[in-house]
Design a protein around this motif. Structure first.
Motif, PDB file in Angstrom:
ATOM      1  N   ASP A  30      -2.847  -1.782   4.193  1.00  0.00           N
ATOM      2  CA  ASP A  30      -2.495  -1.124   2.932  1.00  0.00           C
ATOM      3  C   ASP A  30      -1.372  -1.909   2.259  1.00  0.00           C
ATOM      4  O   ASP A  30      -0.267  -2.022   2.805  1.00  0.00           O
ATOM      5  CB  ASP A  30      -2.055   0.313   3.219  1.00  0.00           C
ATOM      6  CG  ASP A  30      -1.844   1.123   1.943  1.00  0.00           C
ATOM      7  OD1 ASP A  30      -1.735   0.526   0.861  1.00  0.00           O
ATOM      8  OD2 ASP A  30      -1.777   2.367   2.046  1.00  0.00           O
ATOM      9  N   TRP A  31      -1.655  -2.472   1.062  1.00  0.00           N
ATOM     10  CA  TRP A  31      -0.675  -3.315   0.376  1.00  0.00           C
ATOM     11  C   TRP A  31       0.586  -2.534   0.023  1.00  0.00           C
ATOM     12  O   TRP A  31       1.686  -3.093  -0.014  1.00  0.00           O
ATOM     13  CB  TRP A  31      -1.296  -3.924  -0.871  1.00  0.00           C
ATOM     14  CG  TRP A  31      -0.437  -4.938  -1.543  1.00  0.00           C
ATOM     15  CD1 TRP A  31       0.187  -4.836  -2.753  1.00  0.00           C
ATOM     16  CD2 TRP A  31      -0.087  -6.236  -1.047  1.00  0.00           C
ATOM     17  NE1 TRP A  31       0.897  -5.978  -3.037  1.00  0.00           N
ATOM     18  CE2 TRP A  31       0.749  -6.858  -2.000  1.00  0.00           C
ATOM     19  CE3 TRP A  31      -0.404  -6.930   0.128  1.00  0.00           C
ATOM     20  CZ2 TRP A  31       1.265  -8.140  -1.833  1.00  0.00           C
ATOM     21  CZ3 TRP A  31       0.119  -8.207   0.306  1.00  0.00           C
ATOM     22  CH2 TRP A  31       0.942  -8.797  -0.669  1.00  0.00           C
ATOM     23  N   SER A  32       0.441  -1.243  -0.229  1.00  0.00           N
ATOM     24  CA  SER A  32       1.620  -0.443  -0.573  1.00  0.00           C
ATOM     25  C   SER A  32       2.596  -0.366   0.596  1.00  0.00           C
ATOM     26  O   SER A  32       3.818  -0.294   0.397  1.00  0.00           O
ATOM     27  CB  SER A  32       1.199   0.965  -1.004  1.00  0.00           C
ATOM     28  OG  SER A  32       0.616   1.680   0.073  1.00  0.00           O
ATOM     29  N   THR A  35       4.468  -3.580   0.459  1.00  0.00           N
ATOM     30  CA  THR A  35       5.356  -3.557  -0.695  1.00  0.00           C
ATOM     31  C   THR A  35       6.606  -2.735  -0.407  1.00  0.00           C
ATOM     32  O   THR A  35       7.741  -3.178  -0.652  1.00  0.00           O
ATOM     33  CB  THR A  35       4.620  -2.979  -1.920  1.00  0.00           C
ATOM     34  OG1 THR A  35       3.524  -3.825  -2.245  1.00  0.00           O
ATOM     35  CG2 THR A  35       5.550  -2.884  -3.108  1.00  0.00           C
ATOM     36  N   SER A  72      -4.398  -9.522   5.155  1.00  0.00           N
ATOM     37  CA  SER A  72      -3.417  -9.268   4.112  1.00  0.00           C
ATOM     38  C   SER A  72      -3.086 -10.569   3.405  1.00  0.00           C
ATOM     39  O   SER A  72      -3.166 -11.658   3.999  1.00  0.00           O
ATOM     40  CB  SER A  72      -2.146  -8.655   4.722  1.00  0.00           C
ATOM     41  OG  SER A  72      -1.069  -8.709   3.822  1.00  0.00           O
ATOM     42  N   TYR A  74      -0.150 -11.281   2.540  1.00  0.00           N
ATOM     43  CA  TYR A  74       1.285 -11.488   2.748  1.00  0.00           C
ATOM     44  C   TYR A  74       1.663 -12.957   2.973  1.00  0.00           C
ATOM     45  O   TYR A  74       2.613 -13.438   2.354  1.00  0.00           O
ATOM     46  CB  TYR A  74       1.783 -10.637   3.923  1.00  0.00           C
ATOM     47  CG  TYR A  74       3.254 -10.857   4.198  1.00  0.00           C
ATOM     48  CD1 TYR A  74       4.219 -10.228   3.426  1.00  0.00           C
ATOM     49  CD2 TYR A  74       3.684 -11.714   5.210  1.00  0.00           C
ATOM     50  CE1 TYR A  74       5.567 -10.444   3.655  1.00  0.00           C
ATOM     51  CE2 TYR A  74       5.020 -11.939   5.445  1.00  0.00           C
ATOM     52  CZ  TYR A  74       5.968 -11.302   4.659  1.00  0.00           C
ATOM     53  OH  TYR A  74       7.307 -11.534   4.882  1.00  0.00           O
ATOM     54  N   GLY A 104       5.858  -6.180  -5.672  1.00  0.00           N
ATOM     55  CA  GLY A 104       4.508  -5.957  -5.162  1.00  0.00           C
ATOM     56  C   GLY A 104       3.499  -5.579  -6.214  1.00  0.00           C
ATOM     57  O   GLY A 104       2.355  -5.249  -5.897  1.00  0.00           O
ATOM     58  N   ILE A 107       0.074 -10.084  -7.271  1.00  0.00           N
ATOM     59  CA  ILE A 107      -0.222 -10.917  -6.099  1.00  0.00           C
ATOM     60  C   ILE A 107      -0.481 -12.338  -6.587  1.00  0.00           C
ATOM     61  O   ILE A 107      -1.610 -12.676  -6.972  1.00  0.00           O
ATOM     62  CB  ILE A 107      -1.450 -10.388  -5.330  1.00  0.00           C
ATOM     63  CG1 ILE A 107      -1.213  -8.956  -4.856  1.00  0.00           C
ATOM     64  CG2 ILE A 107      -1.774 -11.289  -4.139  1.00  0.00           C
ATOM     65  CD1 ILE A 107      -2.392  -8.351  -4.123  1.00  0.00           C
ATOM     66  N   ASP A 155      -6.552 -16.699   0.053  1.00  0.00           N
ATOM     67  CA  ASP A 155      -6.332 -15.469  -0.712  1.00  0.00           C
ATOM     68  C   ASP A 155      -6.589 -15.608  -2.210  1.00  0.00           C
ATOM     69  O   ASP A 155      -6.234 -14.708  -2.985  1.00  0.00           O
ATOM     70  CB  ASP A 155      -4.903 -14.937  -0.491  1.00  0.00           C
ATOM     71  CG  ASP A 155      -4.689 -14.474   0.938  1.00  0.00           C
ATOM     72  OD1 ASP A 155      -5.586 -13.794   1.472  1.00  0.00           O
ATOM     73  OD2 ASP A 155      -3.657 -14.808   1.532  1.00  0.00           O
TER      74      ASP A 155
END
Length: 382
Positions: A30-32, A35, A72, A74, A104, A107, A155
């Motif tokens: 989960d990107w949140s 973030t 991800s 990241y 966040g 991207i 990505d």
């Protein structure tokens, strides 16, 4: 890393392991969560809402991402995009993008060819002076136009902002950041590792407004070379983490799986195999730690240290994951065991941003050029 930050790194590692482990193997994190963790701004300056830390802290999270085979963006954002933005001359557009990246809400992905330096045309040599970006700016009747392509960009399919290293008409390396819908085409490239998203980035006459062309501080070629080195080092961190996960899983399995009425971990052959895995991981950990220290200090030999870490750690990871699958017996070959995800990720890590052979060639050239000439008379023996 230094003992001064050992406790902080241990705490960061614990939190990262818990958070990244929430997603099922192969599923996107989960990107949140990433973030809100603040990890995106670890290396960003405080004035841009970052933590003002160093790559040493980013490396801790990168290793844990490998341990969890986390899916991800990241690594691309924290290890490459934030660093690339920090290497550029300040301007309102760059400053806004850096702040949005830390928050966040964006991207950004730097379009570095996944094959590393040596992919295509003039970048076949691995020394810093030979670095050429995958894109070029060409004058047109209505301004500059961007041409070129980069294969296997990590990505790229999930990016909503691209940073494209390019050669301008004056022969200087710049960073071009076309806005959304500017005409840059991203095509997904399926690979063996399902936990990664790679794509081809192509620009065929894309308009490059003056505000979208950003200058590097100092030498652009050195900046791009450093970005490739950071990418290689980030991949080595990932390989180290997944290797440690495989050793832990194998030792745990050997302690409960029984044959002939006793745990297989009591058999000498299994003990030796696990010991060999531990030794290889220990060597890789030292090489990665040295490379991270060199990167943090901006040492002159940081690129060589990254090449050593990349060459050894990624090759080692394939061996360790393969041995883990073997020691798990038939269970290791099942989809449910999850070991296949680690082996596939290790296989991609080995090739991503330069194969071990390519990095060893770079090191060989470096040491060959550093060795003093020796006068040896004809017929003599040394």
């Amino acid at each position: 890393m230094s003992d001064e930050f050992a406790d902080f790194h241990d705490e960061l590692r614990t939190v990262a392991r818990e958070l990244l482990g929430t997603a099922a193997t192969g599923s996107a994190v989960d990107w949140s969560l990433i973030t809100h963790s603040g990890w995106l701004g670890l290396e960003a300056p405080v004035e841009f809402d970052g933590a003002g830390a160093t790559f040493a802290e980013v490396a801790v999270v990168l290793e844990e991402a490998g341990r969890a085979v986390a899916r991800s963006a990241y690594p691309s954002v924290a290890a490459l995009a934030v660093a690339a933005l920090g290497m550029l001359e300040p301007n309102p557009q760059r400053d806004r993008l850096l702040r949005d990246t830390v928050a966040g809400s964006v991207i950004p992905v730097v379009a570095l060819a996944g094959e590393g330096i040596g992919a295509g045309s003039a970048s076949a040599r691995a020394d810093a002076a030979a670095v050429e970006p995958p894109f070029r700016l060409v004058p047109g009747v209505d301004g500059l136009r961007l041409h070129g392509d980069a294969e296997f960009v990590l990505d790229a399919p999930v990016a909503d902002r691209l940073l494209l290293p390019a050669l301008d008409p004056d022969g200087q390396i710049v960073m071009v950041s076309p806005g959304p819908g500017a005409g840059t085409v991203v095509t997904a490239r399926p690979v063996v590792d399902a936990t990664r998203d790679l794509g081809r980035v192509r620009a065929d006459g894309v308009e490059a407004a003056e505000a979208a062309v950003w200058r590097f501080r100092g030498d652009g070629a050195a900046a791009v070379r450093r970005l490739y080195d950071r990418a290689a080092l980030a991949t080595a961190c990932d390989s180290l983490g997944l290797s440690e996960a495989m050793l832990t899983a194998t030792v745990g399995y050997a302690g409960v799986r029984e044959q002939f009425g006793r745990p297989i971990g009591s058999f000498q052959a299994v003990k030796h195999a696990c010991a060999d895995m531990l030794v290889q991981i220990s060597v890789a950990r030292q090489l990665v730690a040295d490379a991270v220290r060199a990167e943090v200090a901006s040492a002159p030999d940081a690129g060589d240290a990254a090449a050593m870490a990349k060459a050894f750690a990624t090759e080692m990871a394939v061996r360790v994951a393969g041995k883990a699958m073997q020691l798990h017996g038939g269970m290791g070959y099942t989809w449910e065991s999850g070991i296949h995800a680690y082996l596939k990720r290790a296989t991609l890590d080995r090739s991503l941003f330069g194969t071990p052979a390519r990095h060893r060639q770079r090191l060989a050239r470096r040491y060959a050029s550093a060795r003093p000439a020796q006068g040896v008379s004809p017929g003599s023996h040394s």
